[in-house]
Structures are given as C-alpha cells and as structure tokens.
Design a protein around this motif. Sequence first.
Motif, mmCIF file in Angstrom:
data_model
loop_
_atom_site.group_PDB
_atom_site.id
_atom_site.type_symbol
_atom_site.label_atom_id
_atom_site.label_comp_id
_atom_site.label_asym_id
_atom_site.label_seq_id
_atom_site.Cartn_x
_atom_site.Cartn_y
_atom_site.Cartn_z
ATOM 1 N N VAL A 160 -13.337 -32.570 -46.294
ATOM 2 C CA VAL A 160 -13.345 -33.835 -45.550
ATOM 3 C C VAL A 160 -11.958 -34.065 -44.965
ATOM 4 O O VAL A 160 -10.950 -33.909 -45.662
ATOM 5 C CB VAL A 160 -13.730 -35.026 -46.451
ATOM 6 C CG1 VAL A 160 -13.668 -36.336 -45.662
ATOM 7 C CG2 VAL A 160 -15.121 -34.831 -47.044
ATOM 8 N N THR A 161 -11.911 -34.429 -43.695
ATOM 9 C CA THR A 161 -10.647 -34.798 -43.063
ATOM 10 C C THR A 161 -10.773 -36.202 -42.475
ATOM 11 O O THR A 161 -11.871 -36.672 -42.183
ATOM 12 C CB THR A 161 -10.220 -33.823 -41.938
ATOM 13 O OG1 THR A 161 -11.029 -34.041 -40.776
ATOM 14 C CG2 THR A 161 -10.346 -32.373 -42.385
ATOM 15 N N ILE A 180 -9.422 -35.962 -49.404
ATOM 16 C CA ILE A 180 -9.394 -36.070 -47.947
ATOM 17 C C ILE A 180 -8.077 -35.525 -47.414
ATOM 18 O O ILE A 180 -7.003 -35.883 -47.894
ATOM 19 C CB ILE A 180 -9.536 -37.549 -47.506
ATOM 20 C CG1 ILE A 180 -10.810 -38.169 -48.080
ATOM 21 C CG2 ILE A 180 -9.510 -37.664 -45.984
ATOM 22 C CD1 ILE A 180 -10.852 -39.669 -47.942
ATOM 23 N N GLU A 181 -8.169 -34.690 -46.413
ATOM 24 C CA GLU A 181 -6.992 -34.150 -45.729
ATOM 25 C C GLU A 181 -6.787 -34.932 -44.432
ATOM 26 O O GLU A 181 -7.730 -35.081 -43.641
ATOM 27 C CB GLU A 181 -7.208 -32.667 -45.407
ATOM 28 C CG GLU A 181 -6.022 -32.024 -44.735
ATOM 29 C CD GLU A 181 -5.360 -30.965 -45.610
ATOM 30 O OE1 GLU A 181 -4.507 -30.247 -45.086
ATOM 31 O OE2 GLU A 181 -5.697 -30.881 -46.801
ATOM 32 N N ILE A 374 -3.867 -28.266 -33.936
ATOM 33 C CA ILE A 374 -4.965 -27.289 -34.016
ATOM 34 C C ILE A 374 -4.751 -26.269 -35.136
ATOM 35 O O ILE A 374 -5.693 -25.956 -35.872
ATOM 36 C CB ILE A 374 -5.189 -26.583 -32.664
ATOM 37 C CG1 ILE A 374 -5.478 -27.606 -31.566
ATOM 38 C CG2 ILE A 374 -6.345 -25.591 -32.783
ATOM 39 C CD1 ILE A 374 -6.692 -28.478 -31.803
ATOM 40 N N PRO A 375 -3.526 -25.745 -35.325
ATOM 41 C CA PRO A 375 -3.325 -24.832 -36.464
ATOM 42 C C PRO A 375 -3.638 -25.479 -37.812
ATOM 43 O O PRO A 375 -4.022 -24.777 -38.764
ATOM 44 C CB PRO A 375 -1.837 -24.466 -36.349
ATOM 45 C CG PRO A 375 -1.534 -24.594 -34.890
ATOM 46 C CD PRO A 375 -2.337 -25.787 -34.453
ATOM 47 N N GLN A 376 -3.487 -26.800 -37.915
ATOM 48 C CA GLN A 376 -3.846 -27.485 -39.165
ATOM 49 C C GLN A 376 -5.352 -27.409 -39.403
ATOM 50 O O GLN A 376 -5.802 -27.215 -40.538
ATOM 51 C CB GLN A 376 -3.389 -28.946 -39.113
ATOM 52 C CG GLN A 376 -1.877 -29.127 -39.088
ATOM 53 C CD GLN A 376 -1.475 -30.599 -39.056
ATOM 54 O OE1 GLN A 376 -2.086 -31.433 -39.705
ATOM 55 N NE2 GLN A 376 -0.435 -30.901 -38.290
ATOM 56 N N TYR A 377 -6.127 -27.566 -38.343
ATOM 57 C CA TYR A 377 -7.577 -27.426 -38.483
ATOM 58 C C TYR A 377 -7.949 -25.990 -38.860
ATOM 59 O O TYR A 377 -8.797 -25.761 -39.733
ATOM 60 C CB TYR A 377 -8.278 -27.813 -37.174
ATOM 61 C CG TYR A 377 -8.643 -29.282 -37.096
ATOM 62 C CD1 TYR A 377 -9.571 -29.833 -37.983
ATOM 63 C CD2 TYR A 377 -8.075 -30.110 -36.137
ATOM 64 C CE1 TYR A 377 -9.908 -31.173 -37.912
ATOM 65 C CE2 TYR A 377 -8.412 -31.462 -36.066
ATOM 66 C CZ TYR A 377 -9.328 -31.975 -36.957
ATOM 67 O OH TYR A 377 -9.657 -33.308 -36.890
ATOM 68 N N PHE A 380 -7.232 -25.359 -42.415
ATOM 69 C CA PHE A 380 -8.201 -26.058 -43.260
ATOM 70 C C PHE A 380 -9.526 -25.310 -43.269
ATOM 71 O O PHE A 380 -10.158 -25.157 -44.328
ATOM 72 C CB PHE A 380 -8.400 -27.491 -42.761
ATOM 73 C CG PHE A 380 -9.177 -28.360 -43.706
ATOM 74 C CD1 PHE A 380 -8.629 -28.756 -44.918
ATOM 75 C CD2 PHE A 380 -10.457 -28.785 -43.385
ATOM 76 C CE1 PHE A 380 -9.345 -29.560 -45.799
ATOM 77 C CE2 PHE A 380 -11.175 -29.593 -44.255
ATOM 78 C CZ PHE A 380 -10.618 -29.980 -45.465
ATOM 79 N N TYR A 381 -9.960 -24.819 -42.111
ATOM 80 C CA TYR A 381 -11.173 -24.001 -42.051
ATOM 81 C C TYR A 381 -11.055 -22.810 -43.004
ATOM 82 O O TYR A 381 -11.977 -22.521 -43.783
ATOM 83 C CB TYR A 381 -11.378 -23.460 -40.633
ATOM 84 C CG TYR A 381 -11.772 -24.445 -39.573
ATOM 85 C CD1 TYR A 381 -12.206 -25.735 -39.884
ATOM 86 C CD2 TYR A 381 -11.723 -24.084 -38.227
ATOM 87 C CE1 TYR A 381 -12.576 -26.631 -38.883
ATOM 88 C CE2 TYR A 381 -12.091 -24.976 -37.220
ATOM 89 C CZ TYR A 381 -12.511 -26.236 -37.555
ATOM 90 O OH TYR A 381 -12.876 -27.110 -36.562
ATOM 91 N N GLU A 382 -9.943 -22.112 -42.904
ATOM 92 C CA GLU A 382 -9.751 -20.911 -43.727
ATOM 93 C C GLU A 382 -9.782 -21.247 -45.218
ATOM 94 O O GLU A 382 -10.371 -20.517 -46.021
ATOM 95 C CB GLU A 382 -8.440 -20.233 -43.344
ATOM 96 C CG GLU A 382 -8.458 -19.637 -41.930
ATOM 97 C CD GLU A 382 -7.135 -19.004 -41.555
ATOM 98 O OE1 GLU A 382 -6.146 -19.202 -42.296
ATOM 99 O OE2 GLU A 382 -7.086 -18.298 -40.533
#
Length: 393
Positions: A160-161, A180-181, A374-377, A380-382
């Motif tokens: 969850v973000t 939550i991130e 975007i690199p934060q997303y 987080f995906y990884e």
Amino acid sequence: PRATIFVRFRELSMNIGITVYPTYGGSGIVGSELGRDLADRGHNVHFISSFLPTRLTELSERIHFHEVEMMSYPLFEHQPYDLALATKMATVARAEKLDLLHVHYAIPHSISAILARESIKQKRYVPVITTLHGTDITLVGADRSYLPITRYGLQQSDGVTAVSKFLKQATIETFDFDEIEVIPNFICEKHYRRLEDSPLRTEHSPNGERLLVHVSNFRAVKRPVDCVEILAKVRAAGVDARLTMVGDGPELSAVTYRAEQLGMNGSVVFVGKQANISDYLGIADVFLLPSELESFGLAALEAQACEVPVIATRIGGIPEVVNDGESGFLSDVGDVDKMSADTLHLLGNEELRRGFGEKGRELAVQRYSTSKIIPQYIAFYEKIVKKALAAAA
C-alpha cells in the motif's frame, strides 16, 4: 529456483497492470503518467479500465489498453462494474503474464484486484499494490458502510502506498493500518514549464490583463466559487485581471451563477476539460486552489513547476507541496479576504511574483520530478514481487 526467477525479473522489463478512474481527476492523471513513464523506461504497461484514461492520449508497443466491458442483463438494476473489472483483471493477468496489479483508489479497485488475484492464484500469483489518493480514505472509506470493506482491501493488498504524509496519517487514524509507504505525486519537468510567448496567453489576456487560473473537477470540496470571489475583490482593488477556469463538474452552474451576480461574466473564461493542463498553467500569473480538502494538491505542484505562485488553503497535504511565503501563500479555508489580499500582493510586486515562481519551480523539480519519484515506485514493485515470490517458495 525462486531466487533465480527474481534475478531475471530485475534484469528484464516488468509487465504491469494499472487501473485508475479514467475521468478527470488527480488519481487518473498520476496513474496515466506513471504508466507512460514506466513504458519509456522499458516496462510493459497494461491499463485496465472502463475507457481510456484522460491523460493517455495514445498507445504504443509498450502501452496497452484493455477495456472493461459491461454485461447488459435485465436482472441487474445496476451493472456490477467491480465484478466485471475483477474478471478483466484476471483475464489480462493470465494472458499477459502480469508481474503485478497496481490499482489507484481503494474502492472498488483494490477489492476487484484482490478478487482477481485470488481467482487465479493456483495458476499464477499476481501481487496487488494499492495507491491511496485521498477521498477513497477521507470520504468514501470513512463512511460507516464502507469502512470494513476498505480496511479489508488495505489489509489484503500486498503493498500500500499513499501520496502524502498527511494521507498516511489519516489512514492510520481511520483504519488502524500503518503498513503504508509514502510515494508522492510527481511532475515531468520537461512537460510542465513556463510558456512566455504562447498564443494562448494573448487569447486569454487580450489586453494584457493579469491572468488567474484554477484547475479542478469542480466538486464542492474544491470551492471553485471562491475563485470568482477572489477575482471580484482583485478587480475591485483596481487590478485589471481575468480568471481562466479549467475543468468541469457539478459546481460549474454555481460558479457561472456567482460570476453573473458579481458582474464578472466578461472576466471569467470556462474552457472545460483539457488534456494539456500545462498549456494553461504555463501562461498564468497566479494559481488559485481554495479547496477545503486536498490529500496532496497535484494541481498546485503542476503550477509551481510552471513557475506560477500558488494561492491555496492550509489543509491536508498542501503544506507539503507549497512553501508558505516562498512559493505561494496559504490561508484558512474560506478566507477569501486573505487570499484576495495575497493575490494582490503578488500582482502588485512583479519581482516578488517572479521570485515565488522560480522558487516553486526549484522545489517542484528537487522534490517531485519523475526522475526522483518513478524509481521509488519501481523499487517498491521489486520489493513486493520479491516478497510474494519468497512467500510462494
């Protein structure tokens, strides 16, 4: 074997499913632009929605759209969109071998994604990431009837973000859920910029009038009528100003009526929904955001990126975006007198106005550029996919 799979996952592009409300609003904008940027970085993005999101003007070999088709059946008084969405998510997840489903808004998107995940997990486990944008928590989710199902959606999501620290805290307080991130909204610094010689400026300011701009979905919570009140006070003080209002929604008739009452009809221009908001922000002198609730304030961020000082309310996530006294001025909700005075202060001091604009641009790029967010997303995906693979091992 699982570790090997994840190493390959990191090296190769991801197949990402994204669901947003495709209508005019912050979550649809963020989801669309996130998908577009992910595609530019080599990932395959699959939008799953009722129709093409507003900001997604074209598809490509890495951006795909899967329409959720509704079944027409006399038994259903209301078509079950959430079930149709879950079915489509499951179908796309299997056919396109999705690595994850990223849904924007808890209700109903996270519930639909969780149902899709569970329905196919024997064949393929597809993690669900839910991004909270605001009213899904502060309004819909807090409604007594929706609270249990919203909490369930958060608890059952794999990740969850939230788009602001304010929204994370509101979620903790409402749902007693804190995993939550915070990953804030973002802007493309190349797309959002000042437009010095745009023909649009001449069109909206034909006689060199100072130009105020407001962008919203014209819901009551955005208080668009306050913008007309501000314009009237600015003009009453002797400043030749005009107001351009971008967007559409339920409060439009109230705004037009108030403009007529105040004799502002000739000074207010309504342009409706626009795909390229930056065209209008890039020509503005001051941006108005008198909302009574903003979980982030994406429009304020976009305005700052265009070097436009922001006049806004001191609520929600706005103080995280606008530095009061540096890139704009913040006021209490409904304090039209102060917002008008602040607007006049900026319009009466061009050096100050330009300084605020430059500072806003600097803050927007430093804190919220796509290269930073975007690199934060992706990270987080990884993390979430790796966690799902470990659990399945």
